[in-house]
Scaffold this active site. Sequence first.
Site, PDB file in Angstrom:
ATOM      1  N   ARG A  87       0.148  -4.662  -4.859  1.00 19.66           N
ATOM      2  CA  ARG A  87       0.168  -5.771  -3.895  1.00 19.66           C
ATOM      3  C   ARG A  87       0.471  -7.040  -4.682  1.00 19.66           C
ATOM      4  NH1 ARG A  87      -0.887  -4.093   1.010  1.00 19.66           N
ATOM      5  NH2 ARG A  87      -2.398  -2.450   1.376  1.00 19.66           N
ATOM      6  N   ARG A 134      -4.817  -3.360  10.675  1.00 20.37           N
ATOM      7  CA  ARG A 134      -5.348  -4.724  10.588  1.00 20.37           C
ATOM      8  C   ARG A 134      -5.056  -5.532  11.840  1.00 20.37           C
ATOM      9  NH1 ARG A 134      -3.182  -6.549   4.749  1.00 20.37           N
ATOM     10  NH2 ARG A 134      -1.871  -4.736   4.955  1.00 20.37           N
ATOM     11  N   GLN A 194      -6.611   8.280   4.734  1.00 17.12           N
ATOM     12  CA  GLN A 194      -5.470   8.245   5.659  1.00 17.12           C
ATOM     13  C   GLN A 194      -4.143   8.040   4.946  1.00 17.12           C
ATOM     14  OE1 GLN A 194      -6.808   5.543   9.244  1.00 17.12           O
ATOM     15  NE2 GLN A 194      -8.078   5.187   7.445  1.00 17.12           N
ATOM     16  N   ARG A 207     -23.754   6.857  14.282  1.00 17.35           N
ATOM     17  CA  ARG A 207     -23.327   6.970  12.885  1.00 17.35           C
ATOM     18  C   ARG A 207     -21.901   6.461  12.716  1.00 17.35           C
ATOM     19  NH1 ARG A 207     -28.037   7.874  12.412  1.00 17.35           N
ATOM     20  NH2 ARG A 207     -29.047   9.641  11.354  1.00 17.35           N
ATOM     21  N   ARG A 232     -25.037  12.563  19.216  1.00 19.65           N
ATOM     22  CA  ARG A 232     -24.910  11.215  18.658  1.00 19.65           C
ATOM     23  C   ARG A 232     -23.693  10.458  19.197  1.00 19.65           C
ATOM     24  NH1 ARG A 232     -26.134  12.967  12.401  1.00 19.65           N
ATOM     25  NH2 ARG A 232     -28.353  12.485  12.447  1.00 19.65           N
ATOM     26  N   THR A 290       4.632   1.947   6.314  1.00 23.10           N
ATOM     27  CA  THR A 290       3.232   1.531   6.405  1.00 23.10           C
ATOM     28  C   THR A 290       2.526   2.484   7.363  1.00 23.10           C
ATOM     29  OG1 THR A 290       1.645  -0.090   7.272  1.00 23.10           O
ATOM     30  CG2 THR A 290       3.857  -0.263   8.133  1.00 23.10           C
ATOM     31  N   ILE A 291       1.350   2.923   6.986  1.00 21.32           N
ATOM     32  CA  ILE A 291       0.621   3.794   7.907  1.00 21.32           C
ATOM     33  C   ILE A 291       0.249   3.023   9.170  1.00 21.32           C
ATOM     34  CG2 ILE A 291      -0.291   5.296   6.090  1.00 21.32           C
ATOM     35  CD1 ILE A 291      -3.063   3.957   6.661  1.00 21.32           C
ATOM     36  N   ASP A 292       0.255   1.678   9.093  1.00 25.68           N
ATOM     37  CA  ASP A 292      -0.123   0.867  10.259  1.00 25.68           C
ATOM     38  C   ASP A 292       0.941   0.908  11.366  1.00 25.68           C
ATOM     39  OD1 ASP A 292      -2.258   0.242   8.716  1.00 25.68           O
ATOM     40  OD2 ASP A 292      -1.751  -1.865   8.408  1.00 25.68           O
ATOM     41  N   GLY A 324       0.833  -1.209   0.000  1.00 28.46           N
ATOM     42  CA  GLY A 324       0.000   0.000   0.000  1.00 28.46           C
ATOM     43  C   GLY A 324       0.861   1.250   0.000  1.00 28.46           C
ATOM     44  N   ASP A 376       4.929  -5.163   5.802  1.00 25.06           N
ATOM     45  CA  ASP A 376       5.212  -6.564   6.143  1.00 25.06           C
ATOM     46  C   ASP A 376       5.309  -7.503   4.936  1.00 25.06           C
ATOM     47  OD1 ASP A 376       2.539  -6.162   5.744  1.00 25.06           O
ATOM     48  OD2 ASP A 376       1.856  -7.333   7.470  1.00 25.06           O
ATOM     49  N   ASP A 382       3.304  -1.034  12.042  1.00 20.55           N
ATOM     50  CA  ASP A 382       3.436  -2.319  12.746  1.00 20.55           C
ATOM     51  C   ASP A 382       4.675  -3.120  12.338  1.00 20.55           C
ATOM     52  OD1 ASP A 382       2.576  -2.913  10.212  1.00 20.55           O
ATOM     53  OD2 ASP A 382       0.881  -4.158  10.810  1.00 20.55           O
TER      54      ASP A 382
END
Length: 341
Positions: free
Chosen positions: A72, A171, A274, A266, A162, A125-127, A10, A103, A129
């Site tokens: 990918r 993930r 992101q 909502r 709300r 990676t934006i994750d 990604g 990864d 991780d």
Amino acid sequence: MRLGLLTGGGDVPGLNAVIRAVVKRGEGDHGHTVIGFRNGWRGLAEGDVIELGRKNIRNVLPLGGTLLGTARYHPHSNDGGIDEVLTTLEAERIDGLIVVGGDGTLSAAQKIAEQGVKLIAIPKTIDNDVWGTDRSIGFDTAVMIATEAIDRIHTTAESHNRVMLVEVMGRTAGWIATMAGIAGGAEIVLAPERPFDIDQIIKFLKHRHRSHASFSIIVVAEGAVPAAGTNMQYETQTGRFGEIVAGSISERLRVIIEEATGFETRVTVLGHIQRGGTPTAFDRILGSRFGVAATDSISRGETGLMTALVGDDIKMIPLSEVAGKVKHVPPELLDVASALA
Ligand code: F6P
């Protein structure tokens, strides 16, 4: 030296800073020829190359995405993929390869390095991780975008009384959810590291809305899951490459929360927003530092290493120690997120 470069998996904001740094340091200081492969490992397997020079990297620092393109595609998961990669590397007379990825891309890099290819990796990676580095390129920008989104959600949540679920990427690790949740003042953060109890969430919301507030914000990592033995059945829904079906966990939570509390609820799924647009100064600097460090490392003849940010320093760590591991959010940060509810 003919130096190959690819960006895989990604995209993230900050990749162009890496490409720029590799070209400037490689061509300018080491006298290398830099050969870019388009669209990640696929371009390397298919021989899709572009020689990179100063003209390609003009004004790219503020641009998101990757000027090389990405995909990918993992050579080791495709029949004959590794042989195709090796054939292209030989045909292009590549002496060393810099691979920028998360990864999946890094696992592929380890497999290619095991074939004797001189290779240095850079984590993105934006994750956030990737194991072994305090930060991966793209994470800082993603947290900034998610925080701004939570700020904006705040005003509309309050106006309408709300419950607002804000779903972010992540993930197997809830880094964006936790950091943006703290920065944006979310009442609840749901991260994969700490499976949730839906009954506790409902109890918390009822109490909060009865006692002192008319709205609540819940930040949900896409990989959040209910704890085993609790009152919610949910199986994470994934696509072909293990990507999580956006909005699925949040939509389930929305229905359950609305029914159980009677509060209007909502969902906002931030999704690829992101990963898009201008990188923060931090990601431009990190991308530049990683690019220079990787180029210097491969020029020294090193191989099988990954650039890592450890504290304030850039270190080179063995890629073999990284592949297949996940860097999770530590309990201390998860505790901060829940302490500030
Ligand atoms: O790996 C980074 C990531 O942004 C994940 O957080 C997310 O699940 C996935 O990519 C989305 O992948 P795609 O861009 O293929 O939809």
